[in-house]
Design a protein around this motif. Structure first.
Motif, PDB file in Angstrom:
ATOM      1  N   UNK A  14       0.906  -1.179   0.150  1.00 32.64           N
ATOM      2  CA  UNK A  14       0.348   0.075   0.067  1.00 32.64           C
ATOM      3  C   UNK A  14       0.830   1.367  -0.083  1.00 32.64           C
ATOM      4  N   UNK A  15       1.955   1.293   0.766  1.00 32.73           N
ATOM      5  CA  UNK A  15       2.828   2.474   1.177  1.00 32.73           C
ATOM      6  C   UNK A  15       4.079   2.189   0.666  1.00 32.73           C
ATOM      7  N   UNK A  16       4.795   1.111   0.535  1.00 29.27           N
ATOM      8  CA  UNK A  16       6.109   0.941   0.160  1.00 29.27           C
ATOM      9  C   UNK A  16       6.229   0.248  -1.315  1.00 29.27           C
ATOM     10  N   UNK A  17       7.169   0.739  -2.153  1.00 27.05           N
ATOM     11  CA  UNK A  17       7.447   0.228  -3.411  1.00 27.05           C
ATOM     12  C   UNK A  17       8.624  -0.079  -3.469  1.00 27.05           C
ATOM     13  N   UNK A  18       9.422  -1.114  -3.711  1.00 23.50           N
ATOM     14  CA  UNK A  18      10.723  -1.602  -3.822  1.00 23.50           C
ATOM     15  C   UNK A  18      11.025  -1.852  -5.382  1.00 23.50           C
ATOM     16  N   UNK A  56       5.664   1.470   9.946  1.00 24.48           N
ATOM     17  CA  UNK A  56       5.157   0.144  10.168  1.00 24.48           C
ATOM     18  C   UNK A  56       5.254  -0.706   9.086  1.00 24.48           C
ATOM     19  N   UNK A  57       4.913  -0.108   8.026  1.00 23.49           N
ATOM     20  CA  UNK A  57       4.898  -1.019   6.614  1.00 23.49           C
ATOM     21  C   UNK A  57       6.097  -1.102   6.015  1.00 23.49           C
ATOM     22  N   UNK A  58       6.970  -0.056   6.401  1.00 18.43           N
ATOM     23  CA  UNK A  58       8.553  -0.407   6.000  1.00 18.43           C
ATOM     24  C   UNK A  58       9.105  -1.458   6.633  1.00 18.43           C
TER      25      UNK A  58
END
Length: 220
Positions: A6-10, A32-34
């Motif tokens: 949702x919030x992190x793109x690698x 948190x998402x990271x």
């Protein structure tokens, strides 16, 4: 290769990884998402040889402390070498003295002027008038009333005036009533400050001894 939550793109690039961090969600939610992403997803690219990482924060405004929180999470993976962190809206910490509010007019008997911060007042403080500040007080005019600087306990606050003839001075919790001869002496540009919990008066030209962050004109 792109791995997206949702919030992190690698995103894998030729010479490393780019972490694209959502700039719209709550910061704590992003952290948190990271953490979750690094601990539970895609161990094949987050372990092994050294990998260079570029971090993109988008339009998110972050403080230095928040930036360090992000870096601390990524540094827990020993193979991730942070190469850059990019944010077009990085909040810069303000260095130097706090700003001064400028006001003008006249404080008459029975009136009270209060300001949160440092104040430069262009005008006169008449007998019976009062000016109070949480910071410094500078009067470009006559100070003949009562002045109270550093009212929340700032013992480094000062009170200065072009014509220095107050009926009462206060800095933090220290009160000074000027001697009777003040009314008859020649007044001038002076300032008051605390030294060893005692009120001191000095010429305005010596103010730089206390305010070393002032810019001083030394001529050519």
């Amino acid at each position: 290769m792109t791995v997206k939550s949702n919030h992190v793109t690698i995103k894998g690039i030729r010479d490393g990884l780019v972490f694209l961090l959502d700039d719209q969600c709550e910061f704590e939610e992003l952290l948190y998402e990271l953490r979750y992403k690094l601990e539970h997803s895609h161990q094949n690219i987050l372990t092994g040889p050294i990998v260079h990482v570029d971090i993109k924060l988008g339009a998110r405004e972050v403080t230095e402390e928040q930036k360090e929180e992000i870096l601390d999470i990524l540094k827990q993976k020993g193979n991730l070498l942070i190469r850059s962190i990019d944010s077009p809206a990085l909040i810069q910490e303000v260095k130097g003295p706090p700003p001064i509010m400028t006001m003008c007019g006249m404080v008459r008997s029975g009136q009270v002027l209060h300001h949160e911060g440092n104040l430069l007042f262009l005008g006169d403080i008449n007998p019976g008038g009062t000016v109070t500040c949480t910071g410094d007080i500078y009067v470009l005019g006559s100070l003949r009333g009562m002045a109270h600087a550093g009212i929340t306990g700032d013992e480094e606050a000062i009170i200065a005036a072009s014509v220095f003839a107050p009926t009462q001075l206060r800095i933090a919790d220290v009160i000074s009533r000027p001697p009777d001869e003040w009314e008859s002496r020649e007044t001038g540009m002076e300032f008051a400050y605390l030294q060893d919990n005692q009120m001191q008066i000095d010429k305005m030209s010596n103010i730089v001894r206390l305010r070393r962050d002032f810019n001083v004109f030394k001529g050519v």
